[in-house]
Motif scaffolding. Structure first.
Motif, PDB file in Angstrom:
ATOM      1  N   UNK A   1       0.842  -1.194   0.000  1.00  0.00           N
ATOM      2  CA  UNK A   1      -0.067   0.117  -0.034  1.00  0.00           C
ATOM      3  C   UNK A   1       0.906   1.262   0.060  1.00  0.00           C
ATOM      4  N   UNK A   2       1.103   2.052  -1.249  1.00  0.00           N
ATOM      5  CA  UNK A   2       2.026   2.875  -1.218  1.00  0.00           C
ATOM      6  C   UNK A   2       1.472   4.043  -2.487  1.00  0.00           C
ATOM      7  N   UNK A   3       0.125   4.037  -2.682  1.00  0.00           N
ATOM      8  CA  UNK A   3      -0.586   4.801  -3.395  1.00  0.00           C
ATOM      9  C   UNK A   3      -1.438   5.471  -2.675  1.00  0.00           C
ATOM     10  N   UNK A   4      -1.806   6.854  -3.044  1.00  0.00           N
ATOM     11  CA  UNK A   4      -2.785   7.655  -2.386  1.00  0.00           C
ATOM     12  C   UNK A   4      -4.544   6.978  -2.741  1.00  0.00           C
ATOM     13  N   UNK A   5      -4.613   6.484  -4.029  1.00  0.00           N
ATOM     14  CA  UNK A   5      -5.580   5.863  -4.389  1.00  0.00           C
ATOM     15  C   UNK A   5      -5.226   4.904  -5.404  1.00  0.00           C
ATOM     16  N   UNK A   6      -6.144   3.862  -5.724  1.00  0.00           N
ATOM     17  CA  UNK A   6      -5.742   2.984  -6.853  1.00  0.00           C
ATOM     18  C   UNK A   6      -7.165   2.366  -7.151  1.00  0.00           C
ATOM     19  N   UNK A   7      -7.290   1.954  -8.432  1.00  0.00           N
ATOM     20  CA  UNK A   7      -8.282   1.375  -9.030  1.00  0.00           C
ATOM     21  C   UNK A   7      -8.303  -0.056  -9.419  1.00  0.00           C
TER      22      UNK A   7
ATOM     23  N   UNK B   1      -7.052  -4.907 -18.569  1.00  0.00           N
ATOM     24  CA  UNK B   1      -6.135  -4.987 -19.447  1.00  0.00           C
ATOM     25  C   UNK B   1      -4.662  -5.079 -18.774  1.00  0.00           C
ATOM     26  N   UNK B   2      -4.565  -5.622 -17.882  1.00  0.00           N
ATOM     27  CA  UNK B   2      -3.285  -5.930 -17.269  1.00  0.00           C
ATOM     28  C   UNK B   2      -2.659  -4.721 -16.660  1.00  0.00           C
ATOM     29  N   UNK B   3      -3.394  -3.561 -16.521  1.00  0.00           N
ATOM     30  CA  UNK B   3      -2.644  -2.422 -15.993  1.00  0.00           C
ATOM     31  C   UNK B   3      -3.908  -1.744 -14.845  1.00  0.00           C
ATOM     32  N   UNK B   4      -3.579  -1.121 -13.992  1.00  0.00           N
ATOM     33  CA  UNK B   4      -4.531  -0.533 -12.868  1.00  0.00           C
ATOM     34  C   UNK B   4      -4.096   1.078 -12.755  1.00  0.00           C
ATOM     35  N   UNK B   5      -4.997   1.786 -12.634  1.00  0.00           N
ATOM     36  CA  UNK B   5      -4.560   3.332 -12.438  1.00  0.00           C
ATOM     37  C   UNK B   5      -4.478   3.733 -11.012  1.00  0.00           C
ATOM     38  N   UNK B   6      -3.502   4.521 -10.751  1.00  0.00           N
ATOM     39  CA  UNK B   6      -3.240   4.711  -9.351  1.00  0.00           C
ATOM     40  C   UNK B   6      -2.643   6.241  -9.339  1.00  0.00           C
ATOM     41  N   UNK B   7      -2.762   6.908  -8.021  1.00  0.00           N
ATOM     42  CA  UNK B   7      -2.361   8.215  -7.759  1.00  0.00           C
ATOM     43  C   UNK B   7      -1.233   8.293  -6.859  1.00  0.00           C
ATOM     44  N   UNK B   8      -0.080   8.584  -7.362  1.00  0.00           N
ATOM     45  CA  UNK B   8       0.958   8.915  -6.835  1.00  0.00           C
ATOM     46  C   UNK B   8       1.590   9.901  -5.772  1.00  0.00           C
TER      47      UNK B   8
END
Length: 354
Positions: free
Chosen positions: A263-269, A273-280
């Motif tokens: 758990x190192x992201x501000x938020x995550x989805x 398609x093999x990828x996930x959107x996160x907020x750094x």
């Protein structure tokens, strides 16, 4: 993406009349204040000529040209102009399961692809059909519509969610920080177990909130991952996004509840398609979102601030592309955010345009 000169040449070759119908998904783009559609490679398939446009669904895309609201087919021809009002201002709702919500005299019903009423307008709010059912609410409460118009509901139901993977949620109470939800099966049977909140079932598990903490239950409602997270999302590709209580940072758990990505992201989805959107962002309370995408190992493989031009917001990947926005979240209507698309390598197939 093709050069500006090449794009101009493509647009010049396309006339106002509809071009050939293309197979595969199409994506709305805005150029010169008008909306058209590209394919997955970034090639213009429908020249920009609409004043607003939405994604395709069930083979049709809601569009607006001047004051006319209707639906275009894959050649860009407006093939349906409903005799009803849109549910929300701007564009008609998308078709789903062959039906689209419409409004008349302040009430909402559903029309078929021929533009004829399939379900009479009796409701104050509805969700789109999904898996043969649609949430519908009136003064008498909420429930679910079948496509033949039959209805299952109760004055105890205050709201709910669309069906996903055989289940939907119903809200029994809301307000004053109180929420009671239950799950309903596709046969419209209420499962045992009440929760303070719930998410969608996916891959056989659903996130649920109990005593201010989130965990997961299986299709029988049996707890399988303990309620210990501040937030939790649905499973996808074997992983689910969770926010831990101690640091309020987001990572990903596997189906056993083990943290597979720290758990190192501000938020995550959820993954797509093999990828996930996160907020750094280090401090989401004060820092602007730093949108990025990670792979299953948790490695950052695409960064919005490293793209040229950079993008500041993004949608999840769908049909091989992710919509990205420069100056705000990407949206499919007559907005002012520059909209572009990237592929899973992070390469632009369509650079952000207005």
């Amino acid at each position: 993406m093709a050069s500006v000169t090449a794009v101009v040449a493509i647009l010049a070759a396309l006339t106002v009349s509809a071009g050939p119908d293309r197979s595969g998904p199409l994506f709305p783009v805005r150029q010169g204040g008008k909306w058209g559609f590209i394919d997955r490679t970034g090639e213009v398939v429908i020249a920009p000529r609409f004043d607003a446009a939405d994604r395709f669904s069930d083979g049709l895309a809601a569009v607006r040209k001047c004051a006319q609201l209707g639906y275009a087919d894959g050649r860009g021809e407006v093939v349906l102009v409903p005799a009803f009002e849109p549910v929300e201002p701007g564009l008609h709702r998308r078709f789903s399961d062959g039906l689209a919500a419409v409004k008349t005299n302040g009430r909402i019903g559903f029309m078929d692809r021929a533009g004829k009423l399939a379900i009479a307008p009796r409701y104050l709010r509805v969700e789109d059909f999904s898996e043969g059912l649609a949430l519908a609410c009136s003064e008498a409460g909420c429930g679910f519509l079948r496509k033949d118009g039959t209805y299952f509901g109760s004055d105890m139901y205050m709201g709910g969610t669309s069906f996903r993977n055989g289940f939907a949620s119903i809200w029994l109470a809301m307000g004053m920080n109180l929420k009671r939800t239950v799950f309903v099966t596709g046969e419209l049977k209420v499962l045992p177990g009440e929760y303070e909140g719930s998410g969608d079932y996916a891959e056989g598990l659903a996130p649920v909130r109990h005593r201010d903490a989130w965990g997961y239950v299986d299709a029988a409602g049996t707890p399988v991952i303990a309620n210990r997270f501040a937030e939790a999302g649905s499973f996808s590709e074997g992983l689910a996004p969770v926010t831990v209580q101690e640091t309020r940072r987001c990572g990903y758990v596997d189906r056993t509840g083990k943290l597979a990505i720290p758990p190192r992201f501000a938020s995550c989805r959820p993954f797509s398609g093999g990828l996930a959107r996160v907020d750094l962002a280090e401090n989401p309370a004060t820092d602007a979102e730093q949108v990025a995408f990670v792979n299953h190992a948790g490695d950052v493989v695409i960064r919005g601030d490293a793209a040229r031009p950079p993008f500041t917001a993004a949608d999840d990947f769908a049909d091989g592309l992710a919509a990205v926005g420069a100056g705000g979240p990407p949206a499919f209507a007559d907005d002012v955010v520059a909209l572009g698309y990237i592929d899973t390598s992070g390469r632009y197939v369509w650079r952000p345009t207005h």
